[in-house]
Design a protein around this motif. Structure first.
Motif, PDB file in Angstrom:
ATOM      1  N   THR A 460      11.636  -6.253  -2.871  1.00 46.53           N
ATOM      2  CA  THR A 460      10.481  -6.407  -1.984  1.00 46.53           C
ATOM      3  C   THR A 460       9.341  -5.542  -2.500  1.00 46.53           C
ATOM      4  OG1 THR A 460      11.936  -6.770  -0.086  1.00 46.53           O
ATOM      5  CG2 THR A 460       9.651  -6.224   0.377  1.00 46.53           C
ATOM      6  N   VAL A 461       8.195  -6.190  -2.728  1.00 47.38           N
ATOM      7  CA  VAL A 461       7.031  -5.498  -3.292  1.00 47.38           C
ATOM      8  C   VAL A 461       5.844  -5.685  -2.348  1.00 47.38           C
ATOM      9  CG1 VAL A 461       5.488  -5.290  -5.272  1.00 47.38           C
ATOM     10  CG2 VAL A 461       7.880  -5.975  -5.602  1.00 47.38           C
ATOM     11  N   PRO A 462       5.126  -4.617  -2.019  1.00 46.09           N
ATOM     12  CA  PRO A 462       3.929  -4.774  -1.178  1.00 46.09           C
ATOM     13  C   PRO A 462       2.877  -5.611  -1.902  1.00 46.09           C
ATOM     14  CG  PRO A 462       4.617  -2.478  -1.268  1.00 46.09           C
ATOM     15  CD  PRO A 462       5.395  -3.192  -2.317  1.00 46.09           C
ATOM     16  N   ILE A 463       2.175  -6.409  -1.130  1.00 50.49           N
ATOM     17  CA  ILE A 463       1.084  -7.215  -1.666  1.00 50.49           C
ATOM     18  C   ILE A 463      -0.081  -7.173  -0.678  1.00 50.49           C
ATOM     19  CG2 ILE A 463       2.036  -9.331  -0.646  1.00 50.49           C
ATOM     20  CD1 ILE A 463       0.859 -10.846  -3.039  1.00 50.49           C
ATOM     21  N   LYS A 464      -1.277  -6.987  -1.209  1.00 45.54           N
ATOM     22  CA  LYS A 464      -2.469  -6.885  -0.364  1.00 45.54           C
ATOM     23  C   LYS A 464      -3.400  -8.062  -0.663  1.00 45.54           C
ATOM     24  CE  LYS A 464      -4.609  -2.965   0.452  1.00 45.54           C
ATOM     25  NZ  LYS A 464      -5.456  -1.763   0.264  1.00 45.54           N
ATOM     26  N   PHE A 465      -3.830  -8.715   0.386  1.00 42.85           N
ATOM     27  CA  PHE A 465      -4.810  -9.791   0.284  1.00 42.85           C
ATOM     28  C   PHE A 465      -6.177  -9.232   0.676  1.00 42.85           C
ATOM     29  CE2 PHE A 465      -0.787 -11.865   0.922  1.00 42.85           C
ATOM     30  CZ  PHE A 465      -0.833 -12.990   0.102  1.00 42.85           C
ATOM     31  N   ARG A 466      -7.152  -9.425  -0.195  1.00 44.97           N
ATOM     32  CA  ARG A 466      -8.511  -8.946   0.065  1.00 44.97           C
ATOM     33  C   ARG A 466      -9.454 -10.135   0.151  1.00 44.97           C
ATOM     34  NH1 ARG A 466     -10.496  -6.892  -3.979  1.00 44.97           N
ATOM     35  NH2 ARG A 466      -8.786  -7.011  -5.490  1.00 44.97           N
ATOM     36  N   VAL A 467     -10.305 -10.111   1.179  1.00 49.65           N
ATOM     37  CA  VAL A 467     -11.289 -11.167   1.398  1.00 49.65           C
ATOM     38  C   VAL A 467     -12.674 -10.534   1.368  1.00 49.65           C
ATOM     39  CG1 VAL A 467     -12.102 -12.970   2.942  1.00 49.65           C
ATOM     40  CG2 VAL A 467      -9.662 -12.485   2.782  1.00 49.65           C
ATOM     41  N   THR A 468     -13.566 -11.089   0.542  1.00 52.75           N
ATOM     42  CA  THR A 468     -14.904 -10.518   0.374  1.00 52.75           C
ATOM     43  C   THR A 468     -15.953 -11.597   0.559  1.00 52.75           C
ATOM     44  OG1 THR A 468     -14.010  -8.951  -1.249  1.00 52.75           O
ATOM     45  CG2 THR A 468     -16.410  -9.186  -1.147  1.00 52.75           C
ATOM     46  N   ASP A 469     -16.930 -11.316   1.423  1.00 49.19           N
ATOM     47  CA  ASP A 469     -18.075 -12.224   1.580  1.00 49.19           C
ATOM     48  C   ASP A 469     -18.942 -12.095   0.336  1.00 49.19           C
ATOM     49  OD1 ASP A 469     -20.666 -13.284   2.236  1.00 49.19           O
ATOM     50  OD2 ASP A 469     -20.117 -13.162   4.353  1.00 49.19           O
ATOM     51  N   VAL A 470     -19.085 -13.184  -0.434  1.00 47.51           N
ATOM     52  CA  VAL A 470     -19.808 -13.112  -1.707  1.00 47.51           C
ATOM     53  C   VAL A 470     -21.296 -12.899  -1.517  1.00 47.51           C
ATOM     54  CG1 VAL A 470     -18.088 -14.513  -2.892  1.00 47.51           C
ATOM     55  CG2 VAL A 470     -20.020 -15.633  -1.789  1.00 47.51           C
ATOM     56  N   GLY A 471     -21.811 -13.175  -0.325  1.00 53.12           N
ATOM     57  CA  GLY A 471     -23.234 -12.987  -0.073  1.00 53.12           C
ATOM     58  C   GLY A 471     -23.555 -11.635   0.527  1.00 53.12           C
ATOM     59  N   LEU A 472     -22.820 -11.254   1.568  1.00 52.86           N
ATOM     60  CA  LEU A 472     -23.096 -10.010   2.281  1.00 52.86           C
ATOM     61  C   LEU A 472     -22.310  -8.823   1.738  1.00 52.86           C
ATOM     62  CD1 LEU A 472     -23.059 -11.372   5.950  1.00 52.86           C
ATOM     63  CD2 LEU A 472     -25.045 -10.972   4.482  1.00 52.86           C
ATOM     64  N   GLY A 473     -21.256  -9.091   1.000  1.00 47.52           N
ATOM     65  CA  GLY A 473     -20.424  -8.002   0.494  1.00 47.52           C
ATOM     66  C   GLY A 473     -19.451  -7.448   1.515  1.00 47.52           C
ATOM     67  N   GLU A 474     -19.439  -7.993   2.720  1.00 45.59           N
ATOM     68  CA  GLU A 474     -18.520  -7.538   3.752  1.00 45.59           C
ATOM     69  C   GLU A 474     -17.092  -7.901   3.354  1.00 45.59           C
ATOM     70  OE1 GLU A 474     -17.994  -7.925   8.615  1.00 45.59           O
ATOM     71  OE2 GLU A 474     -19.500  -9.106   7.539  1.00 45.59           O
ATOM     72  N   ALA A 475     -16.165  -6.994   3.552  1.00 48.15           N
ATOM     73  CA  ALA A 475     -14.798  -7.221   3.082  1.00 48.15           C
ATOM     74  C   ALA A 475     -13.799  -6.746   4.112  1.00 48.15           C
ATOM     75  CB  ALA A 475     -14.564  -6.500   1.759  1.00 48.15           C
ATOM     76  N   THR A 476     -12.600  -7.337   4.030  1.00 48.59           N
ATOM     77  CA  THR A 476     -11.480  -6.922   4.859  1.00 48.59           C
ATOM     78  C   THR A 476     -10.197  -7.227   4.103  1.00 48.59           C
ATOM     79  OG1 THR A 476     -10.490  -7.073   7.057  1.00 48.59           O
ATOM     80  CG2 THR A 476     -11.210  -9.132   6.060  1.00 48.59           C
ATOM     81  N   SER A 477      -9.086  -6.707   4.568  1.00 46.27           N
ATOM     82  CA  SER A 477      -7.820  -6.909   3.856  1.00 46.27           C
ATOM     83  C   SER A 477      -6.669  -6.891   4.834  1.00 46.27           C
ATOM     84  CB  SER A 477      -7.624  -5.823   2.797  1.00 46.27           C
ATOM     85  OG  SER A 477      -7.532  -4.542   3.401  1.00 46.27           O
ATOM     86  N   ALA A 478      -5.531  -7.406   4.353  1.00 47.71           N
ATOM     87  CA  ALA A 478      -4.299  -7.403   5.126  1.00 47.71           C
ATOM     88  C   ALA A 478      -3.134  -7.266   4.154  1.00 47.71           C
ATOM     89  CB  ALA A 478      -4.164  -8.671   5.958  1.00 47.71           C
ATOM     90  N   THR A 479      -2.098  -6.564   4.557  1.00 42.47           N
ATOM     91  CA  THR A 479      -0.951  -6.278   3.682  1.00 42.47           C
ATOM     92  C   THR A 479       0.295  -6.976   4.181  1.00 42.47           C
ATOM     93  OG1 THR A 479      -1.899  -4.107   3.168  1.00 42.47           O
ATOM     94  CG2 THR A 479       0.433  -4.433   2.675  1.00 42.47           C
ATOM     95  N   ASP A 480       1.076  -7.501   3.227  1.00 43.75           N
ATOM     96  CA  ASP A 480       2.368  -8.118   3.532  1.00 43.75           C
ATOM     97  C   ASP A 480       3.338  -7.723   2.404  1.00 43.75           C
ATOM     98  OD1 ASP A 480       4.437 -10.366   4.116  1.00 43.75           O
ATOM     99  OD2 ASP A 480       3.004 -10.482   5.770  1.00 43.75           O
ATOM    100  N   HIS A 481       4.386  -8.528   2.171  1.00 48.78           N
ATOM    101  CA  HIS A 481       5.355  -8.235   1.142  1.00 48.78           C
ATOM    102  C   HIS A 481       5.630  -9.477   0.306  1.00 48.78           C
ATOM    103  CE1 HIS A 481       6.155  -4.932   3.989  1.00 48.78           C
ATOM    104  NE2 HIS A 481       6.513  -4.262   2.900  1.00 48.78           N
ATOM    105  N   PHE A 482       5.872  -9.233  -0.973  1.00 51.84           N
ATOM    106  CA  PHE A 482       6.326 -10.285  -1.875  1.00 51.84           C
ATOM    107  C   PHE A 482       7.816 -10.087  -2.078  1.00 51.84           C
ATOM    108  CE2 PHE A 482       7.266 -12.337  -5.863  1.00 51.84           C
ATOM    109  CZ  PHE A 482       6.508 -13.496  -5.813  1.00 51.84           C
ATOM    110  N   VAL A 483       8.593 -11.130  -1.816  1.00 56.46           N
ATOM    111  CA  VAL A 483      10.041 -11.045  -1.809  1.00 56.46           C
ATOM    112  C   VAL A 483      10.612 -11.707  -3.063  1.00 56.46           C
ATOM    113  CG1 VAL A 483      12.156 -11.597  -0.568  1.00 56.46           C
ATOM    114  CG2 VAL A 483      10.069 -11.025   0.697  1.00 56.46           C
ATOM    115  N   VAL A 484      11.521 -11.007  -3.754  1.00 57.66           N
ATOM    116  CA  VAL A 484      12.223 -11.545  -4.921  1.00 57.66           C
ATOM    117  C   VAL A 484      13.644 -11.930  -4.498  1.00 57.66           C
ATOM    118  CG1 VAL A 484      13.040 -11.067  -7.246  1.00 57.66           C
ATOM    119  CG2 VAL A 484      10.854 -10.112  -6.464  1.00 57.66           C
ATOM    120  N   PRO A 485      14.062 -13.191  -4.685  1.00 53.43           N
ATOM    121  CA  PRO A 485      15.411 -13.593  -4.247  1.00 53.43           C
ATOM    122  C   PRO A 485      16.495 -12.966  -5.107  1.00 53.43           C
ATOM    123  CG  PRO A 485      14.369 -15.368  -5.473  1.00 53.43           C
ATOM    124  CD  PRO A 485      13.323 -14.300  -5.317  1.00 53.43           C
TER     125      PRO A 485
END
Length: 485
Positions: A460-485
């Motif tokens: 199990t590896v942490p993974i972060k998703f980042r979202v950035t407004d390309v015009g305003l530069g406003e950004a936010t993120s959320a963290t989950d996990h990447f699972v290896v079977p």
């Protein structure tokens, strides 16, 4: 069967019934400082309640322009420049905390200020009393009329009173539903009988409750139904200012003529002439001279009535006033009065109110208008592809709180070599898909993340998703996990 006989020394008849039938209260008209304060606050509160739905506030093209609106269909709450979403329910929690603490602070400073001046039951009952006096006369006229046989003239006056009461109650219910839809439009729909059935149902419910509570139950709501008098009694302390009869100055009571004779003989006489005007003007019918009581809403009308009598008999005013028992005892002992509005209790209440206000204000000013939630696939959690790489699936929910469309880029920080693919997104830029988010809406996208196989990789590896407004530069993120079977 043996019967238990009470002891002879217990006379239960003298105890009286547990419940005493209601005695109708006929409050008398009074004028003075506190009556003027109550008129002013009544006009302000009713004006805000009835007119606020019609106040406009421009929010941009396509957005509602009602200043205060609870928009259930679109799950929004608008308050002038503030727009709250269901995810921000914690702001309402903060408002409830502030309301409770403000009540506690009011009580610590001046007793039941809320009950006497600002409570909806008090405001509407005051208005209904004013209508009753206008149609049926003041206290004496109403008592005399109720004791006499019914006449056509009296029946007409009573019918007019109840008609006006119903109109006030009807508009009270009508004003309430205007907070849940565009007010001018809903008024037109209601008048043409094209409004939703739920609007008519709630108007009927609120019309009935207002008419019954303010017109008929009146002081019974304060004495029997409202929990605040009991809570207030547990929260108050000896320094809180309450409407108090200053018995150190008022006792012993006697008439004006008798008081003159007793004073001439050097005997002690109180300022109270036992005129009962304080009882006559009380909206709950209590005698403030009996001390602190559950039925006293501390509206101050008895202060105005007593002051007017003291002025007529040439005695100092405020025989009844905002005071506490500590000062009564100090005056009896010949000591100076002491008032402590600033003490540990009030400092704590005010401090907590300031902290809650600061936290809410900071959260409001710094809140992001772009939000992201990530939900990992549950079945299957991970998939091994034919080339040995591992793929995890996610559902990304984007929240755009702005009143216009915008383009955002999605990036990931996670396992080495990870590649992201957003189904339905613009893939013109490799490894950085672009998504168009609609104005004031949520958007869900299916996302696939692929990572080359690595035998030494953690399960199990942490993974972060980042979202950035390309015009305003406003950004936010959320963290989950990447699972290896």
């Amino acid at each position: 069967m043996n019967k238990t006989v009470p002891p002879d020394d217990l006379d239960f008849d003298e105890e009286g019934p547990l419940y005493v039938a209601r005695k109708k209260v006929y409050p008398q008209k009074v004028s003075g400082t506190f009556r003027r304060i109550k008129w002013g606050l009544m006009a302000f509160c009713l004006g805000v309640y009835y007119l606020l739905p019609f106040v406009r506030w421009h929010r941009g093209l396509g957005a509602p322009d009602q200043a205060v609106l609870i928009d259930f269909p679109n799950r929004r709450f608008y308050f002038f420049f503030i727009e709250l979403w269901p995810q921000e329910v914690y702001y309402f929690t903060g408002l409830l905390i502030l309301a409770a603490l403000t009540l506690f602070l009011m009580n610590a400073l001046g007793g039941r200020i809320w009950c006497g001046y600002l409570c909806p039951q008090t405001v509407w009952t005051d208005l209904f009393y004013a209508v009753e006096r206008w149609t049926e006369g003041d206290r004496r006229e109403r008592i005399k009329a109720d004791a006499a046989p019914m006449t056509a003239a009296r029946l007409g006056r009573r019918a007019l009173k109840h008609f006006i009461w119903l109109m006030i109650a009807w508009w009270t219910g009508g004003a309430w539903v205007l907070y849940f839809s565009d007010a001018p439009t809903l008024v037109k729909d209601l008048a043409t009988f094209q409004a939703p059935a739920v609007a008519y149902i709630w108007i009927g419910i609120l019309t009935a409750t207002t008419y019954v509570l303010a017109g008929h139950m009146r002081e019974q709501v304060c004495v029997y139904m409202c929990p605040w008098p009991r809570i207030q009694a547990a929260l108050t302390d000896e320094w809180a200012l309450n409407v108090t009869y200053k018995y150190d100055r008022g006792e012993p009571r006697c008439s004006v003529k008798k008081a003159v004779d007793l004073r001439a003989h050097g005997e002690k006489v109180g300022d109270c002439i036992d005129c009962n005007q304080c009882v006559a003007v009380c909206p709950t019918g209590i005698d403030i001279r009996d001390g602190a009581q559950l039925g006293c809403i501390q509206c101050g009308l008895c202060i105005d009535a007593c002051d007017s009598v003291m002025k007529k008999v040439g005695r100092p005013d405020r025989l009844i006033g905002y005071d506490n028992d500590i000062n009564v005892q100090r005056r009896i002992a010949g000591k100076k009065e002491i008032f402590k509005p600033v003490r540990a209790r009030t400092i704590v209440y005010a401090g907590v109110i300031a902290v809650v206000c600061s936290v809410m204000l900071y959260a409001l000013l710094t809140r992001s208008l772009l939000d992201l939630n990530v939900l990992h696939d549950r079945n299957p959690v991970a998939v091994r592809l034919s080339d040995g790489s591992i793929r995890n699936g996610y559902t990304l929910r984007f929240l755009n709180k702005r009143g216009f469309d915008r383009v955002v880029a999605v990036d990931i920080d996670g396992p080495p070599g990870a590649k992201i693919h957003v189904i339905g997104a613009d893939s013109a830029i490799p490894d950085r898909p672009m998504i168009v988010l609609g104005r004031d809406s949520t958007t869900e996208m299916r996302v696939l993340v692929t990572v080359p196989f690595n035998e030494k990789a953690d399960k199990t590896v942490p993974i972060k998703f980042r979202v950035t407004d390309v015009g305003l530069g406003e950004a936010t993120s959320a963290t989950d996990h990447f699972v290896v079977p």
